[in-house]
Design a protein around this motif. Structure first.
Motif, PDB file in Angstrom:
ATOM      1  N   VAL A  94       3.478  -6.142  57.718  1.00  0.00           N
ATOM      2  CA  VAL A  94       3.676  -5.066  57.675  1.00  0.00           C
ATOM      3  C   VAL A  94       2.816  -4.633  56.453  1.00  0.00           C
ATOM      4  O   VAL A  94       2.036  -3.901  55.935  1.00  0.00           O
ATOM      5  N   GLU A  95       3.406  -4.980  55.236  1.00  0.00           N
ATOM      6  CA  GLU A  95       3.019  -5.070  53.904  1.00  0.00           C
ATOM      7  C   GLU A  95       1.582  -5.270  53.374  1.00  0.00           C
ATOM      8  O   GLU A  95       1.740  -5.013  52.092  1.00  0.00           O
ATOM      9  N   LEU A  96       1.038  -6.495  54.189  1.00  0.00           N
ATOM     10  CA  LEU A  96       0.273  -7.344  54.044  1.00  0.00           C
ATOM     11  C   LEU A  96      -0.833  -5.639  54.427  1.00  0.00           C
ATOM     12  O   LEU A  96      -1.949  -5.515  53.655  1.00  0.00           O
ATOM     13  N   ILE A  97      -0.525  -5.260  55.682  1.00  0.00           N
ATOM     14  CA  ILE A  97      -2.543  -4.362  56.455  1.00  0.00           C
ATOM     15  C   ILE A  97      -3.137  -3.543  55.427  1.00  0.00           C
ATOM     16  O   ILE A  97      -4.423  -3.043  55.329  1.00  0.00           O
ATOM     17  N   PRO A  98      -1.826  -2.860  54.759  1.00  0.00           N
ATOM     18  CA  PRO A  98      -2.831  -1.369  53.838  1.00  0.00           C
ATOM     19  C   PRO A  98      -3.645  -2.145  52.528  1.00  0.00           C
ATOM     20  O   PRO A  98      -4.358  -1.383  52.174  1.00  0.00           O
ATOM     21  N   GLN A  99      -2.950  -3.528  51.964  1.00  0.00           N
ATOM     22  CA  GLN A  99      -4.177  -4.290  50.971  1.00  0.00           C
ATOM     23  C   GLN A  99      -5.168  -4.987  51.966  1.00  0.00           C
ATOM     24  O   GLN A  99      -6.477  -4.904  50.606  1.00  0.00           O
ATOM     25  N   LEU A 114     -10.309   0.910  35.212  1.00  0.00           N
ATOM     26  CA  LEU A 114      -9.352   1.467  34.377  1.00  0.00           C
ATOM     27  C   LEU A 114      -8.578   2.538  35.802  1.00  0.00           C
ATOM     28  O   LEU A 114      -7.587   2.650  35.717  1.00  0.00           O
ATOM     29  N   ALA A 115      -9.818   3.243  36.302  1.00  0.00           N
ATOM     30  CA  ALA A 115      -9.116   4.438  36.672  1.00  0.00           C
ATOM     31  C   ALA A 115      -8.775   3.670  37.880  1.00  0.00           C
ATOM     32  O   ALA A 115      -7.863   4.457  38.939  1.00  0.00           O
ATOM     33  N   LYS A 116      -9.528   2.774  38.550  1.00  0.00           N
ATOM     34  CA  LYS A 116      -8.370   2.316  40.243  1.00  0.00           C
ATOM     35  C   LYS A 116      -7.460   2.202  39.931  1.00  0.00           C
ATOM     36  O   LYS A 116      -6.448   2.213  40.389  1.00  0.00           O
ATOM     37  N   PHE A 117      -7.237   1.045  38.658  1.00  0.00           N
ATOM     38  CA  PHE A 117      -5.985   0.473  38.724  1.00  0.00           C
ATOM     39  C   PHE A 117      -4.648   1.354  38.830  1.00  0.00           C
ATOM     40  O   PHE A 117      -3.526   1.544  39.055  1.00  0.00           O
ATOM     41  N   GLU A 118      -4.845   3.006  37.593  1.00  0.00           N
ATOM     42  CA  GLU A 118      -4.303   3.553  37.281  1.00  0.00           C
ATOM     43  C   GLU A 118      -3.909   3.594  39.268  1.00  0.00           C
ATOM     44  O   GLU A 118      -2.492   4.756  38.671  1.00  0.00           O
ATOM     45  N   GLU A 119      -5.054   4.547  39.791  1.00  0.00           N
ATOM     46  CA  GLU A 119      -4.596   5.381  40.648  1.00  0.00           C
ATOM     47  C   GLU A 119      -3.843   4.609  41.476  1.00  0.00           C
ATOM     48  O   GLU A 119      -3.247   4.649  42.285  1.00  0.00           O
ATOM     49  N   LEU A 120      -4.011   3.631  41.250  1.00  0.00           N
ATOM     50  CA  LEU A 120      -2.893   2.406  42.589  1.00  0.00           C
ATOM     51  C   LEU A 120      -2.215   1.855  41.513  1.00  0.00           C
ATOM     52  O   LEU A 120      -0.969   1.126  42.460  1.00  0.00           O
ATOM     53  N   GLU A 121      -1.712   1.638  40.688  1.00  0.00           N
ATOM     54  CA  GLU A 121      -0.924   1.554  40.162  1.00  0.00           C
ATOM     55  C   GLU A 121      -0.523   0.524  39.162  1.00  0.00           C
ATOM     56  O   GLU A 121       0.952  -0.069  39.460  1.00  0.00           O
ATOM     57  N   LEU A 122      -1.183  -0.209  38.931  1.00  0.00           N
ATOM     58  CA  LEU A 122      -1.331  -1.525  39.315  1.00  0.00           C
ATOM     59  C   LEU A 122      -0.929  -1.680  37.231  1.00  0.00           C
ATOM     60  O   LEU A 122      -1.387  -1.118  37.158  1.00  0.00           O
ATOM     61  N   ASN A 129       4.516   0.998  45.073  1.00  0.00           N
ATOM     62  CA  ASN A 129       4.245   1.862  44.409  1.00  0.00           C
ATOM     63  C   ASN A 129       4.403   3.961  44.139  1.00  0.00           C
ATOM     64  O   ASN A 129       4.859   3.777  45.643  1.00  0.00           O
ATOM     65  N   SER A 130       4.197   4.863  43.679  1.00  0.00           N
ATOM     66  CA  SER A 130       4.697   5.626  44.569  1.00  0.00           C
ATOM     67  C   SER A 130       4.412   6.578  44.984  1.00  0.00           C
ATOM     68  O   SER A 130       4.909   7.310  46.298  1.00  0.00           O
ATOM     69  N   LYS A 131       3.156   6.006  45.629  1.00  0.00           N
ATOM     70  CA  LYS A 131       2.808   6.817  46.780  1.00  0.00           C
ATOM     71  C   LYS A 131       3.392   5.582  48.187  1.00  0.00           C
ATOM     72  O   LYS A 131       2.820   5.891  49.618  1.00  0.00           O
ATOM     73  N   GLY A 132       4.302   4.794  48.302  1.00  0.00           N
ATOM     74  CA  GLY A 132       4.665   3.899  49.402  1.00  0.00           C
ATOM     75  C   GLY A 132       3.854   2.819  49.493  1.00  0.00           C
ATOM     76  O   GLY A 132       4.351   1.794  50.486  1.00  0.00           O
ATOM     77  N   ILE A 133       2.181   2.468  48.913  1.00  0.00           N
ATOM     78  CA  ILE A 133       1.960   1.264  48.501  1.00  0.00           C
ATOM     79  C   ILE A 133       2.211   0.379  48.466  1.00  0.00           C
ATOM     80  O   ILE A 133       1.606   0.153  46.901  1.00  0.00           O
ATOM     81  N   PRO A 134       2.392  -1.347  49.125  1.00  0.00           N
ATOM     82  CA  PRO A 134       2.384  -2.945  48.764  1.00  0.00           C
ATOM     83  C   PRO A 134       1.253  -2.786  47.598  1.00  0.00           C
ATOM     84  O   PRO A 134      -0.055  -2.501  48.746  1.00  0.00           O
ATOM     85  N   THR A 135       1.114  -2.793  46.505  1.00  0.00           N
ATOM     86  CA  THR A 135       0.020  -3.454  45.969  1.00  0.00           C
ATOM     87  C   THR A 135       0.575  -5.285  45.591  1.00  0.00           C
ATOM     88  O   THR A 135      -0.389  -5.104  44.256  1.00  0.00           O
ATOM     89  N   ASN A 136       1.265  -5.623  45.838  1.00  0.00           N
ATOM     90  CA  ASN A 136       1.803  -6.736  45.559  1.00  0.00           C
ATOM     91  C   ASN A 136       0.948  -7.862  45.410  1.00  0.00           C
ATOM     92  O   ASN A 136       0.011  -8.967  44.488  1.00  0.00           O
ATOM     93  N   ALA A 137      -0.150  -8.485  46.715  1.00  0.00           N
ATOM     94  CA  ALA A 137      -1.520  -8.519  46.926  1.00  0.00           C
ATOM     95  C   ALA A 137      -3.012  -8.817  46.323  1.00  0.00           C
ATOM     96  O   ALA A 137      -2.699  -9.532  45.446  1.00  0.00           O
TER      97      ALA A 137
END
Length: 296
Positions: free
Chosen positions: A87-92, A272-280, A31-39
């Motif tokens: 490393v892409e999974l760790i923050p998730q 929906l607020a959480k989904f928007e925050e993470l850009e899901l 996402n725009s914050k550089g956080i992977p969200t695929n998992a």
């Protein structure tokens, strides 16, 4: 009066499956914050697809809490073959629990134990008065199948399941769910890195359990085995008993969750607020078909 249907979710199984489904092609949905969200994205899709298909009244999500458990004290090499998570999974790991919180689904876990042990404990408790559905991709959990406990085993893709109850399990395996612990002890488990009896595979282990019932039954009848089978089991008798301790899911762990807290009732705005925050994104189809959602 209809019984409650309690779904116990193996959080790690869903998260890892979701991560590797897209990571193999290098698609991490950053996402725009550089956080992977695929998992997380895949986790939500698996969760809601299963909810829509199986209509639970209550949901609890169980997690591993660290890589070391009491099983490592019994056998230091337990799961020692597993590398560090990507490393892409760790923050998730933490973020997905935040998402589950925002869905008003309890997160349960206990240091020193695996999610399986928490699931087994809760399944035993809730099955006294409710139907229990365990959602996982891990066949080890099949040992928990009981009168009021079924396992929904994830297959490839979304919405593909193999559902096991006592009858279906026996038809497929020819043994009872409880005998699966002894089956795993005899044949070992390469993914969990314990050996079993060297030279005894699934076919031979199943034959022995169908004939003698348990490891004790086999040991009481060593003289009736072939010379080769007898020698293998005699040579590895000590590790056989250790492997059974590793294979058995412990159903008396100090975890609990009030059934009222597990009621499946989502606050639409929070979700929906959480989904928007993470850009899901691209979850519209799965969300439109969900049930038991409240708008507060």
């Amino acid at each position: 009066m209809n019984k409650d249907r309690v779904m116990l979710v193996d959080g790690m199984a869903l998260l890892f499956r979701s991560f590797f489904a897209t990571a193999m092609s290098g698609y991490y949905m950053v996402n725009s914050k550089g956080i992977p969200t695929n998992a997380i994205h895949g986790f939500i899709k698996h969760l809601f697809t299963a909810i829509n298909a199986h209509q639970p009244t209550h949901i609890i999500c169980c997690w591993d809490m660290g890589s070391k458990t009491f099983r490592n004290e019994i056998f230091p090499d337990y799961k020692a073959n597993r590398g560090e998570p990507p490393v892409e999974l760790i923050p998730q790991f933490d973020l997905v629990k935040d998402v589950v919180d925002e869905l008003s689904i309890p997160n349960v876990g206990l240091a020193g134990f695996e999610a399986d042990d928490c699931i087994g404990t809760l399944a035993r408790h809730y099955s006294k008065n409710s139907d229990v559905l365990i959602l996982t991709g891990d066949q080890d959990i099949l040992q928990l199948i009981d009168k009021n406990v079924s396992v929904i085993l994830l297959k490839k893709g979304y919405g593909n399941y193999q559902v096991f109850n006592e009858g279906i399990f026996f038809e497929e395996k020819g043994i009872t769910p409880r005998q699966m612990v002894d089956l795993k002890a005899l044949m070992g488990d390469s993914s969990d890195n314990y050996p079993g009896v060297k030279g005894i595979g699934e076919k031979t282990a199943l034959q022995l359990l169908k004939k003698y019932g348990t490891i004790e039954g086999i040991l009481d009848n060593l003289s009736s085995l072939t010379p080769s089978q007898r020698l293998k089991i005699e040579n590895d008798q000590e590790i056989l008993h250790i492997c059974r301790q590793l294979a058995a899911i412990h159903c008396e762990v100090e975890v609990s969750c009030d059934i009222v807290e597990a009621l499946y009732q989502i606050d639409e705005k929070r979700m929906l607020a959480k989904f928007e925050e993470l850009e899901l994104k691209n979850l519209d189809g799965i969300l439109q078909s969900r049930n038991s959602v409240i708008d507060v």
